[in-house]
Design a protein around this motif. Structure first.
Motif, short mmCIF file in Angstrom:
data_model
loop_
_atom_site.label_atom_id
_atom_site.label_comp_id
_atom_site.label_asym_id
_atom_site.label_seq_id
_atom_site.Cartn_x
_atom_site.Cartn_y
_atom_site.Cartn_z
N ASP A 5 0.86 -1.19 0.00
CA ASP A 5 0.00 0.00 0.00
C ASP A 5 0.88 1.23 0.00
N GLY A 25 0.13 3.47 4.33
CA GLY A 25 1.07 2.50 3.79
C GLY A 25 2.48 3.08 3.72
N ASP A 28 -1.66 -4.30 4.96
CA ASP A 28 -0.85 -4.20 3.73
C ASP A 28 0.27 -5.25 3.69
#
Ligand SMILES: [Zn+2]
Length: 288
Positions: free
Chosen positions: A107, A112, A144
């Motif tokens: 991400d 992220g 993520d």
């Protein structure tokens, strides 16, 4: 499935010959109760190029060691971040600036790796030199989270899905217990010979360890249900924790409360426990 050939310039087709995969582990100088001896940084590839997995720290000596290793392997062609925790993505920006290699992560939004060049998805493949790595989306510890799978050698770079020692904290603000267990179950289907966690040494018996990790979560879940069943009245997390985590050092109870919450949310989702708020807005949990 997408195929990301992160450096076509250095890609050398050598007919049927496959050069051996070299893996160099460098331990980032960030030891702590959470990171153990420090985050494992991996430089993996052959003489025609390599990837760096989780630089972990911007410490100049650590970055110099990564660059030195990478130079012997035909330079860094990609920097892979298993998940956006600082002890994994630390140093990645500096390494990106020095090498020009792209940062790839699960991400690149604000939650992220914001400086990632590209987001990688499940089953994307990355070719480096003569080697192919597959991205496995393995959420749970974090939404993520990705692992890297080199099927030819049966090597899995597992990030924080599993550690050599202890268990993985699941913070429900960014992770999910159900996803985590499903990600572990997915690993059971792979023929893993070498399981490299981000913290600690090579795990010698991968499938036994993965099964133990799953059993550990099932065991906690059983203890939570038993505690609520025995109590007969709704309980707060603060009341459940010392019973369910009686085997855990009290100094780790703050962290354990995150995993406990993640377990309760999973059980709530499955309709097995229910919560209500008391006057002080604290959640009270009871058997459904
Ligand atoms: Zn982590």
């Amino acid at each position: 499935m997408r195929h990301l050939q992160i450096c076509h310039l250095n890609f050398i087709q050598r007919g049927t010959m496959v050069t051996e995969l070299s893996i160099v582990r460098l331990i980032a100088p960030n030891p702590s109760p959470l990171t153990g001896p420090g985050t494992n940084t991996f430089v993996a590839g052959d003489t025609t190029g390599c990837i760096v997995i989780d630089p972990g720290s911007a410490d100049p000596n650590h970055l110099a060691a990564i660059l030195n290793t990478a130079t012997q392997m035909g330079n860094v062609q990609g920097i892979i971040i298993t998940h956006a925790h600082l002890d994994h993505m630390g140093g990645a920006k500096e390494l990106m600036i020095t090498t020009g290699a792209p940062v790839l992560a699960g991400d690149k939004g604000p939650q992220g790796v914001p400086f990632a060049a590209e987001v990688v998805y499940d089953e994307d493949t990355i070719t480096v030199g003569n080697h192919e790595f597959m991205i496995l989306a393995t959420p749970g510890h974090r939404f993520d989270h990705i692992c890297l799978w080199h099927s030819l050698s049966g090597t899995l770079f597992a990030g924080d899905l599993i550690a050599e020692q202890g268990s993985i904290v699941i913070n429900p603000d960014e992770g999910d217990m159900r996803d985590y267990i499903q990600s572990l179950e997915r690993l059971q289907k792979l023929s893993i010979r070498n399981l490299w966690p981000s913290h600690g040494n090579l795990i010698s018996n991968p499938h036994v360890s993965i099964a133990k990790y799953i059993e550990h979560r099932e065991d906690r879940e059983r203890k939570i249900l038993l505690t609520l069943a025995n109590s007969g009245v709704p309980r707060t997390i603060g009341q459940i924790l010392p019973i369910v985590y009686a085997d855990t050092d009290p100094s780790l109870h703050q962290l354990a409360s995150q995993s406990l919450m993640a377990h309760l949310l999973k059980l709530e989702n499955e309709g097995r426990v229910t919560r209500k708020s008391d006057e002080s807005e604290e959640n009270l949990w009871y058997m459904s």
